[in-house]
Write an enzyme that holds these catalytic residues in place. Structure first.
Site, PDB file in Angstrom:
ATOM      1  N   SER A   1      84.988  52.588  94.892  1.00  0.00           N
ATOM      2  CA  SER A   1      83.579  52.841  94.550  1.00  0.00           C
ATOM      3  C   SER A   1      83.368  53.045  93.051  1.00  0.00           C
ATOM      4  O   SER A   1      82.292  52.735  92.526  1.00  0.00           O
ATOM      5  CB  SER A   1      83.057  54.059  95.311  1.00  0.00           C
ATOM      6  OG  SER A   1      83.806  55.222  94.990  1.00  0.00           O
TER       7      SER A   1
ATOM      8  N   ASP B   1      79.678  64.237  90.622  1.00  0.00           N
ATOM      9  CA  ASP B   1      79.810  64.895  91.917  1.00  0.00           C
ATOM     10  C   ASP B   1      81.239  65.375  92.151  1.00  0.00           C
ATOM     11  O   ASP B   1      81.655  65.567  93.281  1.00  0.00           O
ATOM     12  CB  ASP B   1      79.390  63.947  93.044  1.00  0.00           C
ATOM     13  CG  ASP B   1      80.230  62.673  93.096  1.00  0.00           C
ATOM     14  OD1 ASP B   1      81.120  62.519  92.233  1.00  0.00           O
ATOM     15  OD2 ASP B   1      79.997  61.841  93.992  1.00  0.00           O
TER      16      ASP B   1
ATOM     17  N   HIS C   1      82.883  60.863  91.134  1.00  0.00           N
ATOM     18  CA  HIS C   1      82.297  59.676  90.511  1.00  0.00           C
ATOM     19  C   HIS C   1      81.795  59.992  89.106  1.00  0.00           C
ATOM     20  O   HIS C   1      81.554  61.149  88.761  1.00  0.00           O
ATOM     21  CB  HIS C   1      81.171  59.120  91.388  1.00  0.00           C
ATOM     22  CG  HIS C   1      81.643  58.663  92.724  1.00  0.00           C
ATOM     23  ND1 HIS C   1      81.600  59.477  93.838  1.00  0.00           N
ATOM     24  CD2 HIS C   1      82.213  57.492  93.124  1.00  0.00           C
ATOM     25  CE1 HIS C   1      82.096  58.821  94.877  1.00  0.00           C
ATOM     26  NE2 HIS C   1      82.486  57.616  94.471  1.00  0.00           N
TER      27      HIS C   1
END
Length: 251
Positions: free
Chosen positions: A25, A200, A203
């Site tokens: 991600s 977070d 990320h």
């Protein structure tokens, strides 16, 4: 090789070189506004195409399973100039917390990275491979931003575990003789990195995106991939003669 014919003028040129971004991600999100992937695309505009191959949530076990589909033999344009390989944040999920299904033991993580790199080298012997360690983990940030309901009250990732995977990642780079970015160490050199670089706990913030971009640019330059060495694709506006514009496209 592409050939265009227009108004009796023939243009012949090779495809632009490419760099693939292969990862989880953190790579998939890299084309968001201010992301490190979009920054690379902007930096190398007119010189190199940046191609995104990011897969949110993937670990190296899954990446190894699909790598032949991600990079099929029929991929057009020939060999890329470089590939970034950026996995480990999910492998490092703790095996007894809510993201346990993503966990890969560190020994297997190393073997998977070796196998992915071996595949890329076999597919494209001349390619430059740049491996990136997982980032550090802000455990407070993970507690404040869980992906699902976290009944245990414990973070599903820890910075200590991420460090073990970062060390393993660097070991693979040394064993394979490829480029590496030690993101885990680099980010922790700045006081307040937890909130400055991680939105977070995992990320990247825009500041974190900038760190990745600058590190990649520096490593690529070490192997001769830079704006100074890459030819510009087709004539620049400043090179076009306003009195005879079409003449610029003859060569």
């Amino acid at each position: 090789m592409l050939v265009y014919i227009e108004n009796n003028i023939t243009w012949r040129r090779k495809m632009r070189p490419r760099i693939y971004l292969f990862g989880d991600s953190i790579t998939e999100e890299s084309f968001t506004h201010g992301g490190w992937g979009s920054s690379l695309a902007n930096h190398f505009c007119r010189t190199m195409d940046v191609v995104l191959r990011g897969y949110s949530g993937y670990n190296t076990r899954w990446a190894l399973k699909v790598v032949e589909k991600v990079f099929p033999p029929s991929e057009s344009g020939g060999a890329p100039m470089a590939v970034t390989v950026f996995f480990g944040a999910n492998d490092a999920s703790l095996p007894d917390r809510y993201s346990a299904f993503q966990h890969v033991p560190v020994d297997e993580y190393k073997k998977n990275l070796h196998a992915i790199i071996a595949f890329l080298k076999k597919r494209w012997p001349s390619v430059h491979i740049l491996i990136i360690t997982p980032p550090p983990i802000d455990e407070d940030g993970r507690l404040q931003n869980p992906f699902v309901e976290n009944e245990s009250g414990l973070p599903e990732r820890t910075n200590e575990a991420a460090g073990r995977y970062a060390k393993a990642c660097l070991a693979v780079a040394a064993e394979c003789g490829i480029l590496a970015v030690d993101l885990w160490t680099k980010m922790q050199q700045i006081p307040g990195w937890q909130k400055a670089y991680l939105r977070d706990g995992l990320h990247l913030t825009q500041g974190g995106q900038s760190v990745v971009f600058e590190e990649i640019i520096g490593r690529l330059k070490e192997v001769g991939i830079s704006l100074e060495t890459l030819p510009v694709d087709l004539p620049l506006m400043a090179e076009i003669d306003p009195k005879d514009p079409m003449k610029s496209f003859e060569n």
